[in-house]
Design a protein around this motif. Structure first.
Motif, PDB file in Angstrom:
ATOM      1  N   HIS A 227       0.453  -1.399  -0.135  1.00 23.20           N
ATOM      2  CA  HIS A 227       0.145   0.011   0.124  1.00 23.20           C
ATOM      3  C   HIS A 227       1.049   1.294   0.251  1.00 23.20           C
ATOM      4  O   HIS A 227       0.838   2.368   1.334  1.00 23.20           O
ATOM      5  N   VAL A 228       2.256   1.125  -1.224  1.00 24.34           N
ATOM      6  CA  VAL A 228       2.878   3.003  -1.036  1.00 24.34           C
ATOM      7  C   VAL A 228       2.066   3.266  -1.639  1.00 24.34           C
ATOM      8  O   VAL A 228       1.880   3.419  -2.470  1.00 24.34           O
ATOM      9  N   HIS A 229       2.092   4.719  -1.490  1.00 24.19           N
ATOM     10  CA  HIS A 229       1.911   6.017  -2.183  1.00 24.19           C
ATOM     11  C   HIS A 229       2.912   6.987  -2.362  1.00 24.19           C
ATOM     12  O   HIS A 229       3.646   7.110  -1.124  1.00 24.19           O
ATOM     13  N   LEU A 230       3.144   7.143  -2.941  1.00 26.90           N
ATOM     14  CA  LEU A 230       4.601   8.086  -3.603  1.00 26.90           C
ATOM     15  C   LEU A 230       4.269   9.248  -4.307  1.00 26.90           C
ATOM     16  O   LEU A 230       3.906   8.713  -5.602  1.00 26.90           O
ATOM     17  N   TRP A 231       4.341  10.694  -3.655  1.00 27.60           N
ATOM     18  CA  TRP A 231       4.172  11.477  -5.163  1.00 27.60           C
ATOM     19  C   TRP A 231       5.053  12.996  -4.444  1.00 27.60           C
ATOM     20  O   TRP A 231       5.499  12.566  -3.127  1.00 27.60           O
ATOM     21  N   GLN A 232       4.855  14.045  -4.789  1.00 30.90           N
ATOM     22  CA  GLN A 232       5.633  14.810  -5.100  1.00 30.90           C
ATOM     23  C   GLN A 232       4.454  16.512  -4.775  1.00 30.90           C
ATOM     24  O   GLN A 232       3.549  16.707  -5.453  1.00 30.90           O
ATOM     25  N   TYR A 233       4.568  17.336  -3.771  1.00 29.96           N
ATOM     26  CA  TYR A 233       4.201  18.006  -3.216  1.00 29.96           C
ATOM     27  C   TYR A 233       3.769  19.307  -3.613  1.00 29.96           C
ATOM     28  O   TYR A 233       3.214  19.438  -4.794  1.00 29.96           O
ATOM     29  N   SER A 234       4.572  19.522  -3.515  1.00 25.33           N
ATOM     30  CA  SER A 234       6.274  20.489  -4.366  1.00 25.33           C
ATOM     31  C   SER A 234       7.533  20.530  -4.543  1.00 25.33           C
ATOM     32  O   SER A 234       7.366  19.386  -4.500  1.00 25.33           O
ATOM     33  N   ASP A 235       8.472  21.781  -5.034  1.00 22.68           N
ATOM     34  CA  ASP A 235       9.397  21.764  -5.518  1.00 22.68           C
ATOM     35  C   ASP A 235      10.336  21.180  -4.248  1.00 22.68           C
ATOM     36  O   ASP A 235      11.296  20.055  -4.418  1.00 22.68           O
ATOM     37  N   LYS A 236       9.946  21.122  -3.263  1.00 21.54           N
ATOM     38  CA  LYS A 236      10.362  21.133  -1.592  1.00 21.54           C
ATOM     39  C   LYS A 236       9.908  20.090  -1.130  1.00 21.54           C
ATOM     40  O   LYS A 236      11.544  19.159  -0.857  1.00 21.54           O
ATOM     41  N   LEU A 237       9.427  19.118  -1.786  1.00 18.56           N
ATOM     42  CA  LEU A 237       8.517  18.084  -0.928  1.00 18.56           C
ATOM     43  C   LEU A 237       8.010  17.310  -1.816  1.00 18.56           C
ATOM     44  O   LEU A 237       7.058  16.828  -2.641  1.00 18.56           O
ATOM     45  N   ILE A 238       8.600  15.529  -1.443  1.00 19.41           N
ATOM     46  CA  ILE A 238       8.309  14.786  -2.189  1.00 19.41           C
ATOM     47  C   ILE A 238       7.786  13.754  -1.268  1.00 19.41           C
ATOM     48  O   ILE A 238       9.166  13.089  -0.200  1.00 19.41           O
ATOM     49  N   MET A 239       7.189  13.066  -1.193  1.00 20.05           N
ATOM     50  CA  MET A 239       6.100  12.126   0.481  1.00 20.05           C
ATOM     51  C   MET A 239       5.462  10.636  -0.378  1.00 20.05           C
ATOM     52  O   MET A 239       5.592  10.661  -1.302  1.00 20.05           O
ATOM     53  N   MET A 240       5.938  10.090   1.276  1.00 16.77           N
ATOM     54  CA  MET A 240       5.730   8.791   0.628  1.00 16.77           C
ATOM     55  C   MET A 240       4.600   8.134   2.073  1.00 16.77           C
ATOM     56  O   MET A 240       4.885   8.667   3.220  1.00 16.77           O
ATOM     57  N   ASP A 241       3.541   7.965   1.824  1.00 17.34           N
ATOM     58  CA  ASP A 241       3.180   6.611   3.129  1.00 17.34           C
ATOM     59  C   ASP A 241       3.333   5.161   2.615  1.00 17.34           C
ATOM     60  O   ASP A 241       2.427   4.840   1.241  1.00 17.34           O
ATOM     61  N   ALA A 242       3.375   4.470   3.459  1.00 17.67           N
ATOM     62  CA  ALA A 242       3.219   3.018   3.142  1.00 17.67           C
ATOM     63  C   ALA A 242       3.120   2.253   4.625  1.00 17.67           C
ATOM     64  O   ALA A 242       3.309   3.102   5.611  1.00 17.67           O
ATOM     65  N   HIS A 243       2.349   1.085   3.836  1.00 20.62           N
ATOM     66  CA  HIS A 243       2.168  -0.719   5.318  1.00 20.62           C
ATOM     67  C   HIS A 243       3.087  -1.231   4.748  1.00 20.62           C
ATOM     68  O   HIS A 243       4.258  -1.333   3.716  1.00 20.62           O
ATOM     69  N   ILE A 244       3.704  -1.444   7.115  1.00 18.95           N
ATOM     70  CA  ILE A 244       5.338  -2.522   6.863  1.00 18.95           C
ATOM     71  C   ILE A 244       4.647  -3.280   7.739  1.00 18.95           C
ATOM     72  O   ILE A 244       3.746  -3.482   8.543  1.00 18.95           O
ATOM     73  N   ASN A 245       5.035  -4.231   7.091  1.00 19.06           N
ATOM     74  CA  ASN A 245       4.495  -5.856   8.298  1.00 19.06           C
ATOM     75  C   ASN A 245       6.381  -5.852   8.506  1.00 19.06           C
ATOM     76  O   ASN A 245       7.111  -6.518   8.639  1.00 19.06           O
ATOM     77  N   VAL A 246       5.809  -5.800  10.543  1.00 18.58           N
ATOM     78  CA  VAL A 246       7.217  -6.428  11.403  1.00 18.58           C
ATOM     79  C   VAL A 246       6.109  -7.655  12.391  1.00 18.58           C
ATOM     80  O   VAL A 246       4.856  -8.313  11.904  1.00 18.58           O
ATOM     81  N   SER A 247       7.569  -7.767  13.191  1.00 17.25           N
ATOM     82  CA  SER A 247       7.124  -9.028  14.092  1.00 17.25           C
ATOM     83  C   SER A 247       6.081  -8.267  15.149  1.00 17.25           C
ATOM     84  O   SER A 247       6.105  -7.543  15.454  1.00 17.25           O
ATOM     85  N   ALA A 248       4.914  -9.460  15.519  1.00 17.15           N
ATOM     86  CA  ALA A 248       4.146  -9.850  16.499  1.00 17.15           C
ATOM     87  C   ALA A 248       4.972  -8.744  18.041  1.00 17.15           C
ATOM     88  O   ALA A 248       4.028  -7.903  18.662  1.00 17.15           O
ATOM     89  N   ASP A 249       6.119  -9.232  18.726  1.00 18.02           N
ATOM     90  CA  ASP A 249       6.125  -8.709  20.046  1.00 18.02           C
ATOM     91  C   ASP A 249       7.720  -7.182  19.741  1.00 18.02           C
ATOM     92  O   ASP A 249       7.500  -7.164  20.905  1.00 18.02           O
ATOM     93  N   MET A 250       6.821  -6.693  18.314  1.00 22.10           N
ATOM     94  CA  MET A 250       7.976  -5.651  18.076  1.00 22.10           C
ATOM     95  C   MET A 250       7.145  -4.224  19.048  1.00 22.10           C
ATOM     96  O   MET A 250       6.333  -4.600  19.336  1.00 22.10           O
ATOM     97  N   LYS A 251       8.228  -3.678  19.633  1.00 20.07           N
ATOM     98  CA  LYS A 251       8.206  -2.659  20.837  1.00 20.07           C
ATOM     99  C   LYS A 251       7.950  -1.615  19.563  1.00 20.07           C
ATOM    100  O   LYS A 251       8.329  -1.030  19.119  1.00 20.07           O
ATOM    101  N   ILE A 252       7.057  -0.334  20.774  1.00 19.68           N
ATOM    102  CA  ILE A 252       6.954   0.896  19.782  1.00 19.68           C
ATOM    103  C   ILE A 252       7.937   1.412  19.930  1.00 19.68           C
ATOM    104  O   ILE A 252       8.424   1.961  19.153  1.00 19.68           O
ATOM    105  N   GLU A 253       9.164   1.049  21.006  1.00 16.53           N
ATOM    106  CA  GLU A 253      10.601   2.124  20.861  1.00 16.53           C
ATOM    107  C   GLU A 253      11.684   1.685  20.048  1.00 16.53           C
ATOM    108  O   GLU A 253      11.977   2.420  19.115  1.00 16.53           O
ATOM    109  N   ASP A 254      11.168   0.677  19.385  1.00 19.85           N
ATOM    110  CA  ASP A 254      11.911  -0.271  18.297  1.00 19.85           C
ATOM    111  C   ASP A 254      11.013   0.025  16.883  1.00 19.85           C
ATOM    112  O   ASP A 254      11.869  -0.003  16.266  1.00 19.85           O
TER     113      ASP A 254
END
Length: 295
Positions: A227-254
């Motif tokens: 679910h990756v979205h990659l786009w250029q908002y302006s001359d200075k800003l290139i944005m991306m949002d994505a979903h990543i899969n990690v292990s179930a025991d992953m902590k917030i600080e990790d």
């Protein structure tokens, strides 16, 4: 607030172009030169383009607000798109007018045409020099620069045409050179318009998604990206949002450390604003680009 030298330059260039426009309109009518009148028309469009660029540039400097959480950077992209469309329209009009004039060239006063065109050329070169450095980082200023480039080329054409008419009286050279300049500027205008339109449509700014995936998956804790979205908002800003899969025991600080690592990996590609959503099983079998409009 840091002094806005770009705005100061645009103000002085507007005044200069307005003066040259008036001079070329008077000179073009007086000597009967289509090339000189077309150059005046270019300068007139330049004046409007510079004013539009100035307003957009000032708007883009406004702070973010509750209603404009991204700020006003896209004001300059809209101005660049509008300037590109204007240039395309002008080139088409000049092309048609030159074709009509080619069939029946009007008498032209070469001496007056030469004097006015040299003055216009000097003014255009000065204007281009003033904003040249700003074109590398701002598509709005670049669109204005292309306007001025078109005028500079038109002025060169008028000077050449004036010399040829003065010595050989080849009146057909006036519309022929106008056609050549119109074609060249049309190509440049299309490039500007296409780039601005792509930004407004939130298109991928030519970044290889497979390379993005490889860089993200280099981080051992990330099993999959989707679910990756990659786009250029302006001359200075290139944005991306994505979903990543990690292990179930992953902590917030990790997770926070992973987000930092992803940002470091993607920054060399020009991506400088990243939002990630961490998941365990959801989307493991999904592709990077999802066809679901609700993702």
């Amino acid at each position: 607030m840091k002094k806005d030298y770009t705005s100061v330059k645009l103000i002085w260039i507007t005044i200069l172009n307005l003066i040259i426009t008036i001079a070329e309109i008077i000179g073009g009518i007086a000597c009967g030169s289509l090339a000189l009148l077309s150059d005046a028309l270019h300068n007139l469009s330049d004046t409007g383009a510079i004013i539009m660029s100035f307003i957009a540039h000032r708007i883009s400097r406004k702070n973010k607000s509750n209603t404009k959480t991204f700020g006003y950077d896209r004001a300059e992209i809209i101005a660049a798109f509008a300037n590109g469309i204007t240039l395309i329209a002008i080139c088409i009009v000049l092309f048609v007018e030159a074709l009509l004039n080619l069939k029946n060239p009007e008498p032209i006063k070469g001496n007056m045409m030469l004097i006015v065109s040299i003055i216009g050329l000097m003014a255009n070169i000065l204007s281009m020099f003033a904003v040249h450095n700003d074109t590398k980082k701002n598509i709005n200023i670049k669109s204005t620069f292309v306007h001025m480039l078109s005028d500079a080329l038109s002025s060169v054409v008028v000077v050449i045409a004036a010399l040829i008419i003065k010595f050989w009286n080849w009146r057909w050279i006036d519309p022929v050179l106008t056609i050549l300049v119109s074609i060249f500027i049309l190509i440049e205008a299309l490039k500007i318009t296409y780039k601005a339109a792509n930004i407004l449509m939130e298109s991928n700014p030519c970044i290889d998604l497979e390379q993005v995936k490889q860089r993200i998956l280099k981080i051992n804790e990330i099993e999959h990206v989707h679910h990756v979205h990659l786009w250029q908002y302006s001359d200075k800003l290139i944005m991306m949002d994505a979903h990543i899969n990690v292990s179930a025991d992953m902590k917030i600080e990790d997770l926070e450390n992973i987000y930092v690592k992803v940002g470091q990996e993607l920054l060399p590609l020009g991506i400088n604003h990243i939002t990630l959503q961490a998941e365990r099983n959801r989307g493991l079998n999904n592709n990077m680009i999802s066809n679901n409009n609700l993702d």
